[in-house]
Scaffold this active site. Structure first.
Site, PDB file in Angstrom:
ATOM      1  N   HIS A  45     -46.024 -71.573 -41.615  1.00 19.63           N
ATOM      2  CA  HIS A  45     -44.714 -71.417 -42.253  1.00 19.63           C
ATOM      3  C   HIS A  45     -43.764 -70.801 -41.221  1.00 19.63           C
ATOM      4  O   HIS A  45     -44.222 -70.204 -40.248  1.00 19.63           O
ATOM      5  CB  HIS A  45     -44.817 -70.543 -43.498  1.00 19.63           C
ATOM      6  CG  HIS A  45     -45.288 -71.329 -44.690  1.00 19.63           C
ATOM      7  ND1 HIS A  45     -44.716 -71.216 -45.929  1.00 19.63           N
ATOM      8  CD2 HIS A  45     -46.266 -72.256 -44.800  1.00 19.63           C
ATOM      9  CE1 HIS A  45     -45.335 -72.047 -46.768  1.00 19.63           C
ATOM     10  NE2 HIS A  45     -46.281 -72.683 -46.116  1.00 19.63           N
ATOM     11  N   GLU A  46     -42.452 -70.990 -41.446  1.00 23.87           N
ATOM     12  CA  GLU A  46     -41.462 -70.645 -40.410  1.00 23.87           C
ATOM     13  C   GLU A  46     -41.963 -71.190 -39.070  1.00 23.87           C
ATOM     14  O   GLU A  46     -42.067 -70.480 -38.076  1.00 23.87           O
ATOM     15  CB  GLU A  46     -41.215 -69.130 -40.316  1.00 23.87           C
ATOM     16  CG  GLU A  46     -40.791 -68.494 -41.604  1.00 23.87           C
ATOM     17  CD  GLU A  46     -41.955 -68.301 -42.581  1.00 23.87           C
ATOM     18  OE1 GLU A  46     -41.794 -68.673 -43.752  1.00 23.87           O
ATOM     19  OE2 GLU A  46     -43.016 -67.800 -42.176  1.00 23.87           O
ATOM     20  N   GLU A  90     -40.389 -71.269 -52.758  1.00 25.07           N
ATOM     21  CA  GLU A  90     -40.144 -69.825 -52.823  1.00 25.07           C
ATOM     22  C   GLU A  90     -38.673 -69.511 -53.099  1.00 25.07           C
ATOM     23  O   GLU A  90     -38.353 -68.514 -53.740  1.00 25.07           O
ATOM     24  CB  GLU A  90     -40.611 -69.147 -51.534  1.00 25.07           C
ATOM     25  CG  GLU A  90     -39.889 -69.659 -50.298  1.00 25.07           C
ATOM     26  CD  GLU A  90     -40.475 -69.118 -48.980  1.00 25.07           C
ATOM     27  OE1 GLU A  90     -41.614 -68.630 -48.986  1.00 25.07           O
ATOM     28  OE2 GLU A  90     -39.774 -69.196 -47.954  1.00 25.07           O
ATOM     29  N   HIS A 146     -54.994 -66.415 -44.484  1.00 23.03           N
ATOM     30  CA  HIS A 146     -53.564 -66.203 -44.287  1.00 23.03           C
ATOM     31  C   HIS A 146     -53.326 -65.259 -43.122  1.00 23.03           C
ATOM     32  O   HIS A 146     -53.900 -64.167 -43.083  1.00 23.03           O
ATOM     33  CB  HIS A 146     -52.935 -65.623 -45.559  1.00 23.03           C
ATOM     34  CG  HIS A 146     -51.438 -65.528 -45.476  1.00 23.03           C
ATOM     35  ND1 HIS A 146     -50.743 -64.386 -45.789  1.00 23.03           N
ATOM     36  CD2 HIS A 146     -50.507 -66.443 -45.096  1.00 23.03           C
ATOM     37  CE1 HIS A 146     -49.437 -64.608 -45.611  1.00 23.03           C
ATOM     38  NE2 HIS A 146     -49.275 -65.843 -45.197  1.00 23.03           N
ATOM     39  N   HIS A 147     -52.526 -65.693 -42.177  1.00 23.49           N
ATOM     40  CA  HIS A 147     -52.112 -64.859 -41.052  1.00 23.49           C
ATOM     41  C   HIS A 147     -50.592 -64.777 -41.021  1.00 23.49           C
ATOM     42  O   HIS A 147     -49.942 -65.570 -40.338  1.00 23.49           O
ATOM     43  CB  HIS A 147     -52.586 -65.461 -39.726  1.00 23.49           C
ATOM     44  CG  HIS A 147     -54.061 -65.346 -39.487  1.00 23.49           C
ATOM     45  ND1 HIS A 147     -54.686 -66.014 -38.449  1.00 23.49           N
ATOM     46  CD2 HIS A 147     -55.026 -64.634 -40.128  1.00 23.49           C
ATOM     47  CE1 HIS A 147     -55.993 -65.707 -38.464  1.00 23.49           C
ATOM     48  NE2 HIS A 147     -56.225 -64.887 -39.482  1.00 23.49           N
ATOM     49  N   GLU A 148     -50.002 -63.860 -41.769  1.00 16.40           N
ATOM     50  CA  GLU A 148     -48.575 -63.598 -41.573  1.00 16.40           C
ATOM     51  C   GLU A 148     -48.464 -62.758 -40.309  1.00 16.40           C
ATOM     52  O   GLU A 148     -49.184 -61.770 -40.154  1.00 16.40           O
ATOM     53  CB  GLU A 148     -47.986 -62.852 -42.771  1.00 16.40           C
ATOM     54  CG  GLU A 148     -46.534 -62.408 -42.587  1.00 16.40           C
ATOM     55  CD  GLU A 148     -45.575 -63.570 -42.289  1.00 16.40           C
ATOM     56  OE1 GLU A 148     -45.473 -64.486 -43.111  1.00 16.40           O
ATOM     57  OE2 GLU A 148     -44.939 -63.550 -41.203  1.00 16.40           O
ATOM     58  N   GLU A 167     -44.288 -75.610 -43.213  1.00 19.44           N
ATOM     59  CA  GLU A 167     -43.102 -75.445 -44.058  1.00 19.44           C
ATOM     60  C   GLU A 167     -41.933 -76.072 -43.296  1.00 19.44           C
ATOM     61  O   GLU A 167     -41.872 -77.284 -43.148  1.00 19.44           O
ATOM     62  CB  GLU A 167     -42.905 -73.959 -44.358  1.00 19.44           C
ATOM     63  CG  GLU A 167     -41.866 -73.670 -45.418  1.00 19.44           C
ATOM     64  CD  GLU A 167     -41.616 -72.184 -45.572  1.00 19.44           C
ATOM     65  OE1 GLU A 167     -41.457 -71.738 -46.698  1.00 19.44           O
ATOM     66  OE2 GLU A 167     -41.542 -71.465 -44.547  1.00 19.44           O
ATOM     67  N   GLU A 219     -34.381 -73.017 -42.580  1.00 15.69           N
ATOM     68  CA  GLU A 219     -34.289 -72.982 -44.043  1.00 15.69           C
ATOM     69  C   GLU A 219     -32.846 -72.933 -44.533  1.00 15.69           C
ATOM     70  O   GLU A 219     -32.359 -71.892 -44.987  1.00 15.69           O
ATOM     71  CB  GLU A 219     -35.115 -71.814 -44.567  1.00 15.69           C
ATOM     72  CG  GLU A 219     -36.593 -71.991 -44.210  1.00 15.69           C
ATOM     73  CD  GLU A 219     -37.435 -70.744 -44.465  1.00 15.69           C
ATOM     74  OE1 GLU A 219     -36.918 -69.779 -45.068  1.00 15.69           O
ATOM     75  OE2 GLU A 219     -38.607 -70.747 -44.039  1.00 15.69           O
TER      76      GLU A 219
END
Ligand code: NOJ
Ligand code: CA
Length: 677
Positions: free
Chosen positions: A459-460, A484, A379-381, A478, A177
């Site tokens: 993401h990431e 964001e 969602h799995h952060e 992502e 990022e």
């Protein structure tokens, strides 16, 4: 004296061939546009070079490996054989930017072996297209190279001409990022891929990779002016890549085209280099637009963890389902639904992937959604605690399967090099997001999810290398600065960032950018660097089969006229064409809906005022269309007047043109509705 000079010159002439390279094989693309020459030099180093229409683009570049437990695999090679093959077939994408993709190349496989001593062997396979090449190493099973422990892959890319480059730095703390650097090619330091260049004579080049499977992700660094060399992502324990032969490496990809629009179109080459669909019937993978309990957390008006400002409550989610149903969105993403967010930046040890917070009645919510025709997106952060996540992965996905949740967004928030995994000796190690162990992890998640008919959106993530072809449930990811950053980023995404994405990150594949912030307001009332029309243009320009309408429902209710475009735009395409564009400056893209005769057009530009004037010849001849146009008003400017938008309609045919001003930081969005014949 003269005799001595003559002898010295003779000596030089005689010495030269020993070091100079000998061309040992050559292959051209089907249309004779690109040619690859394979060379071996006096030291027995293997190299390749690429020319376009006879003009050198990639100069002699060497290949080879450094190994952890054997002599380097670099010199002393002789040619052992070569085989050729031509291929020309079209295949259908289950979803995508094009329904049909033509895969047309000439292939050359060249075998090499060390002259003496260990006599180790490898094959280089080149696939040469008219708009780029892919090549990979194949390491066969052999007595002196069974277990291949790679400390570095020394693949080179020698860029012949000077020019400009767009690149983001590799191995920095925020992973993928970073804003793009725009420098001379000679100014590239250590860069992630895709990395894009435009040479002085206008050739467009992008370096990336395809089919990153059980291997470490590739970055490149400049070792001398114009000479880029691979740097594989680090490994926390052991070599960068450890694998038993036989195996192929990922494809090293060089897209080479005469202009920016054809560079963008060349990204299908990366899909072509991936293996066909391994999952069989994937009709359960459904492209869709979604809304969510998400932006509020980035604005800091809601929280992920339970408490007075908890976003993921039963009541909030049911209201969001109502909003989705009313406006035609198929999915609702809810973050912060599960236990463990209290200190999530710290270790990720506390996450449960099966237990909702008490104020989130997941069974009631999913049942309510199904009655309304709206699905929940899971969602799995993980906070990049992969060791912890993998211990619950199957249970977490089982829960989603039971509840009819057809997609999961995963997340790996940690600094680079902060991925917690279990190492070879059973102890915890800290890995890199794009290392070999993470390449394995991501495919494990994708395969486990596929068994349960669940799509995945990390993401990431690890970078996209076209594996969506093989695993069509890997719908998006992502992997660069997304929306964001316009909430809390310092700086926010400047207008040129999104244009840069089109010609770099988007060459790799779909991005879950999460556009559509019609309030144009970030955290603490800060202004987002965009006009209103641009937020709509992003839906067409930045492709993803699952796309968020990321703003709060109340902001959409306040902006119903521009919101109409977000409701109307589709996310699955028959055809895609970049009508005009320059790297870093602007892009105008038209796409045809897969499920109707309608077309859409999106445009975005950097911080300069731009304009475009394009032929509508992509429309079906003889057909009339109602063009619903959302464009920047005459005084629109992302700094001073971002909300000035003109919404108008016109009747057009394929013989017409469409022209518009794009404001500084602006954009355009158009829906072409095919009228009944
Ligand atoms: C980073 C992701 O990009 C963002 O979309 C998400 O809300 C947070 N992590 C929390 O998981
Ligand atoms: Ca992120």
């Amino acid at each position: 004296m003269i005799v001595r000079m003559f002898l010295m010159m003779l000596a030089l002439v005689l010495a030269a061939p020993a070091m100079a390279q000998e061309k040992v094989a050559s292959v051209s693309s089907p249309g004779n546009v690109l040619t690859v020459d394979i060379t071996i030099n006096g030291e027995g180093r293997v190299g390749y070079a690429v020319s376009r229409l006879g003009k050198p683009v990639i100069g002699e570049s060497h290949v080879g490996f450094l190994l952890a437990d054997g002599p380097q695999l670099l010199r002393n090679f002789v040619l052992t054989g070569q085989t050729r093959r031509s291929f020309d077939q079209s295949w259908e994408q289950p979803w995508g930017e094009w329904r049909t993709i033509r895969d047309r190349y000439n292939e050359l496989a060249v075998g090499f072996a060390e002259k003496d001593k260990l006599k180790r062997r490898f094959t280089l396979v080149f696939r040469v297209y008219d708009n780029g090449i892919g090549f990979r190493y194949e390491l066969p099973q052999q007595p002196n190279l069974n277990q291949v422990n790679i400390t570095e892959e020394l693949t080179q890319f020698r860029i012949v001409e000077p020019g400009e480059a767009w690149w983001s730095p590799a191995f920095e703390s925020n992973r993928e990022e970073y804003l793009y650097n725009r420098t001379p090619i000679s100014g590239i330091a250590t860069a992630q891929t895709p990395l894009t260049m435009r040479t002085a004579s206008g050739t467009h080049i992008a370096i990336h990779e395809a089919a990153l499977v059980d291997y470490s992700g590739m970055n490149v660094r400049q070792v001398e002016k114009g000479l880029l060399e691979a740097v594989l992502t680090y490994s926390a324990a052991g070599p960068k890549v450890a694998r038993a032969a036989p195996f192929p490496t990922p494809w090293r990809v060089i897209l080479i085209t005469p202009d920016a629009p054809s560079l963008y179109a060349a990204n299908s080459l990366i899909l072509n280099l991936n293996a066909p669909n391994a999952l069989g019937d994937v009709s359960w993978v459904k492209p869709m637009k979604y809304v969510g309990i998400w932006w509020g957390m980035h604005l800091d008006t809601q929280t992920w963890e339970a408490g007075p400002r908890h976003g993921a409550t039963t009541a909030n989610t049911m209201r969001m389902i109502d909003f989705a149903a009313k406006h035609g969105f198929k999915g609702v993403l809810v973050e912060g639904w599960n236990k463990g967010w209290e200190d999530w930046f710290a270790t990720g040890d506390d996450f449960s992937f099966t237990e909702p917070y008490p104020d989130f009645d997941i069974a009631k919510i999913t049942a309510y959604g199904h009655r309304k025709g709206v699905v929940l997106i899971g969602h799995h952060e993980t906070s990049a605690n992969v060791a912890h996540y993998e211990s619950q992965l199957e249970a977490g996905l089982d829960l989603y399967q039971r509840l009819g949740i057809p997609a999961v967004k995963t997340g790996y928030v940690s600094d680079a090099g902060g991925v917690q995994m279990i190492g070879p000796d059973g102890r915890k190690i800290f890995e890199w997001h794009e290392g070999q162990r993470m390449a394995r992890h991501h495919l494990k998640v994708v395969r486990e999810a596929a068994k349960r008919h669940i799509a995945v959106n990390p993401h990431e993530p690890i970078k996209d290398t076209g594996l969506r072809r093989t695993y069509p449930n890997w719908v998006s990811r992502e992997g660069q600065r997304g929306m964001e950053y316009n909430a809390w980023g310092e700086p926010k995404n400047p207008p040129e960032h999104e244009v840069n994405l089109v010609f770099t990150r988007m060459l790799a594949g779909p991005m879950d950018y999460t556009p559509g912030i019609l309030s144009l307001i970030g955290k603490n009332n800060t202004q987002i660097p965009s006009t209103l029309a641009r937020q709509l243009g992003l839906y067409v320009v930045l492709y993803s089969p699952i796309v968020m309408a990321a703003d709060l429902p109340e902001n959409y209710e306040r902006n119903l006229r521009p919101f109409q475009f977000i409701k109307d735009v589709v996310v699955d395409w028959d055809d895609t064409r970049m009508l005009a564009g320059e790297v870093g400056d602007y892009a105008v893209i038209a796409r045809k809906d897969r499920n109707s005769d309608n077309w859409f057009l999106g445009a975005i530009a950097d911080e300069q005022e731009r304009s475009f004037d394009v032929a509508l010849s992509f429309l079906a001849p003889g057909r009339r269309y109602r063009a619903e146009i959302y464009r920047d008003g005459a005084s629109a400017d992302y700094r001073t007047n971002p909300r000035d938008i003109v919404i108008e309609q016109r009747m057009v045919t394929s013989g017409d043109r469409l022209a518009a001003r794009i404001a500084p930081g602006g954009g355009t969005a158009v829906r072409f509705v095919a009228l009944k014949r």
